[in-house]
Design a protein around this motif. Structure first.
Motif, mmCIF file in Angstrom:
data_model
loop_
_atom_site.group_PDB
_atom_site.id
_atom_site.type_symbol
_atom_site.label_atom_id
_atom_site.label_comp_id
_atom_site.label_asym_id
_atom_site.label_seq_id
_atom_site.Cartn_x
_atom_site.Cartn_y
_atom_site.Cartn_z
ATOM 1 N N UNK A 76 -3.441 -1.065 1.566
ATOM 2 C CA UNK A 76 -2.474 -1.771 0.721
ATOM 3 C C UNK A 76 -2.535 -1.223 -0.710
ATOM 4 N N UNK A 77 -3.752 -0.951 -1.182
ATOM 5 C CA UNK A 77 -3.898 -0.401 -2.536
ATOM 6 C C UNK A 77 -3.294 1.006 -2.608
ATOM 7 N N UNK A 78 -3.463 1.770 -1.524
ATOM 8 C CA UNK A 78 -2.870 3.123 -1.460
ATOM 9 C C UNK A 78 -1.349 3.025 -1.544
ATOM 10 N N UNK A 79 -0.755 2.104 -0.794
ATOM 11 C CA UNK A 79 0.703 1.907 -0.822
ATOM 12 C C UNK A 79 1.160 1.421 -2.197
ATOM 13 N N UNK A 80 0.338 0.569 -2.814
ATOM 14 C CA UNK A 80 0.670 0.041 -4.137
ATOM 15 C C UNK A 80 0.678 1.183 -5.168
ATOM 16 N N UNK A 81 -0.221 2.154 -5.027
ATOM 17 C CA UNK A 81 -0.266 3.308 -5.933
ATOM 18 C C UNK A 81 1.022 4.128 -5.825
ATOM 19 N N UNK A 82 1.525 4.254 -4.603
ATOM 20 C CA UNK A 82 2.793 4.973 -4.407
ATOM 21 C C UNK A 82 3.924 4.236 -5.115
ATOM 22 N N UNK A 83 3.964 2.920 -4.938
ATOM 23 C CA UNK A 83 5.020 2.107 -5.565
ATOM 24 C C UNK A 83 4.930 2.194 -7.096
ATOM 25 N N UNK A 84 3.717 2.155 -7.632
ATOM 26 C CA UNK A 84 3.541 2.231 -9.090
ATOM 27 C C UNK A 84 4.054 3.584 -9.606
ATOM 28 N N UNK A 85 3.698 4.659 -8.897
ATOM 29 C CA UNK A 85 4.142 5.994 -9.317
ATOM 30 C C UNK A 85 5.664 6.129 -9.228
ATOM 31 N N UNK A 86 6.251 5.607 -8.147
ATOM 32 C CA UNK A 86 7.712 5.691 -7.985
ATOM 33 C C UNK A 86 8.448 4.898 -9.055
ATOM 34 N N UNK A 87 7.791 3.892 -9.624
ATOM 35 C CA UNK A 87 8.423 3.052 -10.642
ATOM 36 C C UNK A 87 8.515 3.706 -12.018
ATOM 37 N N UNK A 88 7.904 4.851 -12.186
ATOM 38 C CA UNK A 88 7.943 5.541 -13.483
ATOM 39 C C UNK A 88 9.203 6.399 -13.560
ATOM 40 N N UNK A 89 9.906 6.281 -14.682
ATOM 41 C CA UNK A 89 11.142 7.043 -14.887
ATOM 42 C C UNK A 89 10.849 8.539 -14.843
ATOM 43 N N UNK A 90 11.669 9.287 -14.107
ATOM 44 C CA UNK A 90 11.523 10.736 -14.013
ATOM 45 C C UNK A 90 10.817 11.188 -12.743
ATOM 46 N N UNK A 91 10.220 10.263 -12.006
ATOM 47 C CA UNK A 91 9.527 10.615 -10.767
ATOM 48 C C UNK A 91 10.564 10.793 -9.665
ATOM 49 N N UNK A 92 10.573 11.969 -9.049
ATOM 50 C CA UNK A 92 11.535 12.202 -7.965
ATOM 51 C C UNK A 92 10.928 11.863 -6.607
ATOM 52 N N UNK A 93 9.619 12.083 -6.456
ATOM 53 C CA UNK A 93 8.941 11.695 -5.218
ATOM 54 C C UNK A 93 7.438 11.625 -5.475
ATOM 55 N N UNK A 94 6.720 11.026 -4.510
ATOM 56 C CA UNK A 94 5.266 10.855 -4.641
ATOM 57 C C UNK A 94 4.606 11.423 -3.395
ATOM 58 N N UNK A 95 3.618 12.266 -3.617
ATOM 59 C CA UNK A 95 2.808 12.815 -2.540
ATOM 60 C C UNK A 95 1.457 12.114 -2.632
ATOM 61 N N UNK A 96 1.273 11.071 -1.832
ATOM 62 C CA UNK A 96 0.079 10.243 -1.921
ATOM 63 C C UNK A 96 -1.000 10.807 -1.004
ATOM 64 N N UNK A 97 -2.014 11.408 -1.613
ATOM 65 C CA UNK A 97 -3.139 11.980 -0.870
ATOM 66 C C UNK A 97 -4.410 11.117 -1.014
ATOM 67 N N UNK A 98 -4.228 9.853 -1.440
ATOM 68 C CA UNK A 98 -5.381 8.970 -1.622
ATOM 69 C C UNK A 98 -6.059 8.725 -0.266
ATOM 70 N N UNK A 99 -7.381 8.679 -0.297
ATOM 71 C CA UNK A 99 -8.171 8.430 0.915
ATOM 72 C C UNK A 99 -8.684 6.991 0.847
ATOM 73 N N UNK A 100 -8.417 6.252 1.894
ATOM 74 C CA UNK A 100 -8.904 4.870 1.947
ATOM 75 C C UNK A 100 -10.401 4.915 2.209
ATOM 76 N N UNK A 101 -11.156 4.468 1.215
ATOM 77 C CA UNK A 101 -12.626 4.417 1.332
ATOM 78 C C UNK A 101 -13.082 3.055 0.807
ATOM 79 N N UNK A 102 -13.327 2.129 1.729
ATOM 80 C CA UNK A 102 -13.749 0.804 1.269
ATOM 81 C C UNK A 102 -15.059 0.902 0.478
ATOM 82 N N UNK A 103 -15.140 0.117 -0.581
ATOM 83 C CA UNK A 103 -16.339 0.175 -1.407
ATOM 84 C C UNK A 103 -17.418 -0.740 -0.955
#
Length: 151
Positions: free
Chosen positions: A124-151
Motif C-alpha cells: 500500500x505504501x508502494x502504491x501511495x508513493x506512485x500516487x504522490x509522484x503522479x500528483x506532482x505537476x510535470x510528471x508524465x509517468x512513474x516507474x516504481x521500482x520500490x521493493x516491499x521490505x517490511x521493517x
C-alpha cells in the motif's frame, strides 16, 4: 644679344614637360585587356561590393545558426531544471508521508518520467508513493521500482 644657357634650356624643359604630360594622359586612357583604367576601377568596386554583400549574407546565416543553437541549449537547460524541480517536489512530498522514508527512497527524473528506487514498508505504501509522484505537476509517468521490505 647674348643668350644664356638657361634661356636655351627653357624650350627643352617645356618640350620635356609636354611629352611627360602627353604620356600621362595617354596612360589614363590606356586599355588593359579591353578595359580602360576607369573601367577596371569600376570592376574592382563592383567586386568589392559583391564581396561585402556575400560577407553580410554569411553573417546573417551564422546569426540564424547561433539563434537555433541557443534555443536548443535553452530548451535542454529548461528540461534539466524542470526535471530537478520535479525530483525535489516528489522527494518533498514523500517526506511528508509518515509511511514512506524519503531518506531511503531514491527519486530520479528524466524528461518528466519519475523513477523510484528503495524500500517500501508495505504494498500500500508502494502504491501511495506512485500516487504522490503522479500528483506532482510535470510528471508524465512513474516507474516504481520500490521493493516491499517490511521493517
Amino acid at each position: 644679344m647674348k643668350t644664356s644657357q638657361t634661356q636655351m634650356g627653357r624650350p627643352l624643359l617645356a618640350t620635356a614637360c609636354s611629352v611627360a604630360l602627353l604620356l600621362a594622359l595617354t596612360a589614363c586612357n590606356k586599355q588593359d585587356g579591353g578595359k580602360t583604367v576607369g573601367q577596371s576601377v569600376d570592376s574592382g568596386i563592383a567586386k568589392t561590393e559583391q564581396a561585402a554583400k556575400d560577407a553580410g549574407n554569411a553573417m546573417k546565416d551564422a546569426s540564424k545558426d547561433a539563434q537555433v543553437a541557443g534555443r536548443k541549449a535553452s530548451t535542454s537547460v529548461g528540461e534539466k531544471i524542470d526535471d530537478m524541480t520535479i525530483t525535489a517536489k516528489v522527494s518533498g512530498n514523500l517526506a511528508q508521508d509518515p509511511d514512506l522514508s524519503a531518506i531511503k527512497i531514491n527519486v530520479d527524473t528524466k524528461d518528466g518520467v519519475v523513477t523510484l528506487n528503495g524500500p517500501a514498508p508495505t504494498a500500500a505504501a508502494k502504491d501511495k508513493a506512485t500516487a504522490i509522484a503522479k500528483g506532482v505537476q510535470g510528471v508524465s509517468s512513474v516507474n516504481n521500482q520500490l521493493m516491499v521490505t517490511p521493517s
